[in-house]
Write a protein that holds these residues in place. Structure first.
Motif, PDB file in Angstrom:
ATOM      1  N   LEU A  36      11.590   1.184   1.035  1.00  0.00           N
ATOM      2  CA  LEU A  36      11.307  -0.071   1.732  1.00  0.00           C
ATOM      3  C   LEU A  36      11.829  -0.009   3.157  1.00  0.00           C
ATOM      4  O   LEU A  36      12.853   0.607   3.420  1.00  0.00           O
ATOM      5  CB  LEU A  36      11.947  -1.251   1.005  1.00  0.00           C
ATOM      6  CG  LEU A  36      11.369  -1.608  -0.357  1.00  0.00           C
ATOM      7  CD1 LEU A  36      12.017  -2.879  -0.881  1.00  0.00           C
ATOM      8  CD2 LEU A  36       9.876  -1.769  -0.305  1.00  0.00           C
ATOM      9  N   PRO A  37      11.126  -0.670   4.072  1.00  0.00           N
ATOM     10  CA  PRO A  37      11.596  -0.683   5.459  1.00  0.00           C
ATOM     11  C   PRO A  37      12.913  -1.446   5.588  1.00  0.00           C
ATOM     12  O   PRO A  37      13.227  -2.301   4.767  1.00  0.00           O
ATOM     13  CB  PRO A  37      10.469  -1.394   6.204  1.00  0.00           C
ATOM     14  CG  PRO A  37       9.730  -2.167   5.163  1.00  0.00           C
ATOM     15  CD  PRO A  37       9.907  -1.436   3.871  1.00  0.00           C
ATOM     16  N   ILE A  44       0.870  -1.163   0.000  1.00  0.00           N
ATOM     17  CA  ILE A  44       0.000   0.000   0.000  1.00  0.00           C
ATOM     18  C   ILE A  44       0.910   1.216   0.000  1.00  0.00           C
ATOM     19  O   ILE A  44       1.586   1.492   1.005  1.00  0.00           O
ATOM     20  CB  ILE A  44      -0.933  -0.006   1.227  1.00  0.00           C
ATOM     21  CG1 ILE A  44      -1.798  -1.264   1.193  1.00  0.00           C
ATOM     22  CG2 ILE A  44      -1.787   1.265   1.246  1.00  0.00           C
ATOM     23  CD1 ILE A  44      -2.638  -1.477   2.423  1.00  0.00           C
ATOM     24  N   PRO A  45       0.984   1.928  -1.140  1.00  0.00           N
ATOM     25  CA  PRO A  45       1.853   3.105  -1.188  1.00  0.00           C
ATOM     26  C   PRO A  45       1.244   4.251  -0.383  1.00  0.00           C
ATOM     27  O   PRO A  45       0.029   4.464  -0.410  1.00  0.00           O
ATOM     28  CB  PRO A  45       1.922   3.441  -2.676  1.00  0.00           C
ATOM     29  CG  PRO A  45       0.712   2.828  -3.275  1.00  0.00           C
ATOM     30  CD  PRO A  45       0.332   1.664  -2.417  1.00  0.00           C
ATOM     31  N   VAL A  46       2.097   4.951   0.346  1.00  0.00           N
ATOM     32  CA  VAL A  46       1.650   6.090   1.138  1.00  0.00           C
ATOM     33  C   VAL A  46       2.619   7.250   0.942  1.00  0.00           C
ATOM     34  O   VAL A  46       3.776   7.050   0.574  1.00  0.00           O
ATOM     35  CB  VAL A  46       1.540   5.753   2.648  1.00  0.00           C
ATOM     36  CG1 VAL A  46       0.494   4.677   2.902  1.00  0.00           C
ATOM     37  CG2 VAL A  46       2.880   5.366   3.239  1.00  0.00           C
ATOM     38  N   ALA A  64      10.872  -8.806  -4.652  1.00  0.00           N
ATOM     39  CA  ALA A  64       9.500  -8.919  -5.158  1.00  0.00           C
ATOM     40  C   ALA A  64       8.739  -7.618  -4.939  1.00  0.00           C
ATOM     41  O   ALA A  64       8.002  -7.163  -5.830  1.00  0.00           O
ATOM     42  CB  ALA A  64       8.781 -10.086  -4.479  1.00  0.00           C
ATOM     43  N   LEU A  65       8.898  -7.005  -3.771  1.00  0.00           N
ATOM     44  CA  LEU A  65       8.225  -5.727  -3.509  1.00  0.00           C
ATOM     45  C   LEU A  65       8.658  -4.661  -4.509  1.00  0.00           C
ATOM     46  O   LEU A  65       7.816  -3.992  -5.114  1.00  0.00           O
ATOM     47  CB  LEU A  65       8.517  -5.249  -2.084  1.00  0.00           C
ATOM     48  CG  LEU A  65       7.651  -5.830  -0.986  1.00  0.00           C
ATOM     49  CD1 LEU A  65       8.241  -5.508   0.382  1.00  0.00           C
ATOM     50  CD2 LEU A  65       6.233  -5.319  -1.097  1.00  0.00           C
ATOM     51  N   PRO A  87       6.199   3.813   2.000  1.00  0.00           N
ATOM     52  CA  PRO A  87       6.256   5.226   1.641  1.00  0.00           C
ATOM     53  C   PRO A  87       6.918   5.405   0.274  1.00  0.00           C
ATOM     54  O   PRO A  87       7.886   4.702  -0.053  1.00  0.00           O
ATOM     55  CB  PRO A  87       7.123   5.850   2.739  1.00  0.00           C
ATOM     56  CG  PRO A  87       7.080   4.865   3.867  1.00  0.00           C
ATOM     57  CD  PRO A  87       6.937   3.520   3.218  1.00  0.00           C
ATOM     58  N   VAL A  88       6.376   6.313  -0.522  1.00  0.00           N
ATOM     59  CA  VAL A  88       6.953   6.654  -1.823  1.00  0.00           C
ATOM     60  C   VAL A  88       7.157   8.159  -1.879  1.00  0.00           C
ATOM     61  O   VAL A  88       6.424   8.920  -1.261  1.00  0.00           O
ATOM     62  CB  VAL A  88       6.079   6.153  -2.992  1.00  0.00           C
ATOM     63  CG1 VAL A  88       5.950   4.646  -2.983  1.00  0.00           C
ATOM     64  CG2 VAL A  88       4.715   6.787  -2.982  1.00  0.00           C
TER      65      VAL A  88
END
Length: 179
Positions: A93-94, A33-35, A76-77, A129-130
């Motif tokens: 990415l985290p 889910i991009p935020v 993959a993400l 987050p993006v």
């Protein structure tokens, strides 16, 4: 319902082999889910893809796709985020690839409330987050940026299929959004 995007690596399983595997094994997926975050790191926008199903119904969905054999979760993400949102979206990415939840989809209604008529699927779900600009995937009509309150509204929640609205509620609760 078809939520697949064109696979840039079609050779890893033929359509026939994929069909057979789906009949016998749970398939591993990632969902993102991009935020967008405010300067203090709070979620101020949620990105939802708008697609149409075979019957012409408009549906909301997330970035998602299978994890390939010998592919890391992080790879993959990134692959699915770039495939679904474009290479200029700049995902963050985290540091640890721990999902906020693990979702289990079944081909028929079950106790999870999540369905995918094609298969039994296990999906690791992430909030990503993006920072950049996005160009939605080929089968998406648009990527809509909504406030958390808008994303949790009854109208938007009603546009999800297969119980995915529950995953969105879990994601926003995970980051402290209580509306």
């Amino acid at each position: 319902m078809n939520v697949r995007t064109p696979d840039p690596y079609p050779g890893w399983l033929s359509e026939e082999d994929l069909y057979e595997a789906r009949q016998r094994l749970p398939m591993l997926y990632v969902e993102a889910i991009p935020v967008r975050l405010d300067p203090l790191g709070y979620v101020n926008e949620v990105g939802l893809l708008l697609t149409a199903d075979a019957d012409g119904r408009m549906l909301r969905t997330f970035v998602s796709g299978r994890v390939m054999y010998r592919e890391t979760i992080r790879a993959a993400l990134i692959r699915h985020i770039e495939k679904d949102l474009g290479t200029m979206v700049l995902p963050q990415l985290p540091a640890s690839p721990v999902p906020f939840t693990v979702a289990e989809y079944f081909p028929a209604p079950s106790e999870t409330g999540l369905t995918d008529d094609r298969q039994h699927a296990v999906s690791m779900c992430y909030i990503v987050p993006v920072r950049g600009e996005s160009t939605p995937r080929q089968d998406a009509l648009e990527l809509t940026w909504l406030t958390p309150a808008e994303a949790l509204s009854a109208d938007i929640q009603g546009e999800f299929a297969g119980g995915r609205e529950n995953i969105l509620r879990q994601a926003l609760a995970h980051v402290g959004v209580n509306i």
